[in-house]
Design a protein around this motif. Structure first.
Motif, mmCIF file in Angstrom:
data_model
loop_
_atom_site.group_PDB
_atom_site.id
_atom_site.type_symbol
_atom_site.label_atom_id
_atom_site.label_comp_id
_atom_site.label_asym_id
_atom_site.label_seq_id
_atom_site.Cartn_x
_atom_site.Cartn_y
_atom_site.Cartn_z
ATOM 1 N N SER A 1 -2.401 -6.774 -6.456
ATOM 2 C CA SER A 1 -3.677 -7.055 -5.823
ATOM 3 C C SER A 1 -3.944 -8.545 -5.793
ATOM 4 C CB SER A 1 -4.813 -6.349 -6.575
ATOM 5 O OG SER A 1 -6.062 -6.742 -6.074
ATOM 6 N N ARG B 1 -7.110 -1.002 -6.907
ATOM 7 C CA ARG B 1 -7.248 -0.888 -5.454
ATOM 8 C C ARG B 1 -8.486 -0.068 -5.093
ATOM 9 N NH1 ARG B 1 -4.652 2.841 -2.162
ATOM 10 N NH2 ARG B 1 -3.347 3.447 -3.917
ATOM 11 N N GLY C 1 -5.738 5.407 -6.054
ATOM 12 C CA GLY C 1 -6.009 4.018 -6.377
ATOM 13 C C GLY C 1 -6.598 3.788 -7.749
ATOM 14 N N ASN D 1 -11.424 -1.653 -2.836
ATOM 15 C CA ASN D 1 -11.760 -1.031 -1.555
ATOM 16 C C ASN D 1 -13.235 -0.628 -1.506
ATOM 17 O OD1 ASN D 1 -9.160 -1.312 -0.612
ATOM 18 N ND2 ASN D 1 -8.555 0.790 -1.078
ATOM 19 N N ASP E 1 0.821 -1.200 0.000
ATOM 20 C CA ASP E 1 0.000 0.000 0.000
ATOM 21 C C ASP E 1 0.857 1.252 0.000
ATOM 22 O OD1 ASP E 1 -2.354 -1.231 -0.116
ATOM 23 O OD2 ASP E 1 -2.913 -1.003 1.990
#
Length: 212
Positions: free
Chosen positions: A70, A187, A63, A191, A53
């Motif tokens: 990932s 990402r 992101g 998320n 991250d």
């Protein structure tokens, strides 16, 4: 172990999938607990994620870029992959032109397909976008009260609609690889999906539905 088992028991949505045209899998993820232990490959998961991250945020603070690091698409068990694959046949049947002619063409229910089938303790639901991208959710079939089932299904429709917005945002991103039929490894998208599923499970899991 007791806490882990109780968390799993309270889960409602177990697996989520995005399937593109010609049934090309784009996103497949299990949600077995709040900690998502299957998100990472075995070994060094905590430290690896923190470093990953940190590296991504330096060059990709929002992101948007694809992240080959990932693990979201590597987190579904073989059993749940089989369940999603099995439900695809029913999905294709229910979305044939002759089956769709009596369905609403506008409104919140126009893209919601409903139940695709029951597999062991899971019930699979489907949602079909205007571009024929399929969203599929495997939900624990633990509710037998008709009112609770109606409430949970309304929540599932809202989850699919919000996930559709995330997918549209991802699809409009010039850095996405969805046009090449590659798996989604954004990402930001992952998320967003995790937040939607966590919210759904907290509200419509066994614990969340206990007030009814």
């Amino acid at each position: 172990n007791t806490n882990s088992n109780s968390e799993t028991k309270d889960m409602a949505l177990v697996t989520l999938a995005v399937v593109g045209k010609e049934n090309v899998p784009l996103y497949l993820r299990d949600f077995v607990s709040r900690q998502d232990p299957l998100l990472y490959s075995e070994g060094g998961e905590g430290e690896e994620e923190e470093n990953s991250d940190g590296e991504e945020e330096l060059g990709d603070p929002f992101g948007f870029f694809e992240s080959k690091k990932s693990k979201a698409n590597d987190s579904s068990s073989l059993k749940n992959q089989f369940i999603i694959h099995s439900a695809l046949d029913r999905f294709d049947e229910l979305t044939r032109p002759e089956c769709m002619k009596d369905r609403p063409t506008i409104g919140p229910n126009s893209m919601y397909i409903g139940v695709l089938g029951c597999f062991d303790e899971l019930k699979v639901y489907g949602y079909n976008t205007s571009t024929k991208t399929k969203f599929m959710a495997a939900v624990e079939d633990s509710i037998h009260d008709e009112n609770q089932h109606f409430v949970r299904e309304a929540g599932l429709k809202a989850l699919f609609a919000n996930m559709h917005e995330l997918y549209v945002e991802y699809n409009l991103n010039p850095f996405s690889s969805v046009r090449e039929r590659e798996k989604i490894s954004s990402r930001r998208f992952d998320n967003g999906v995790r937040e939607l599923v966590n919210s759904f499970n907290e509200t419509y899991g066994q614990k969340g539905m206990s007030w009814m």
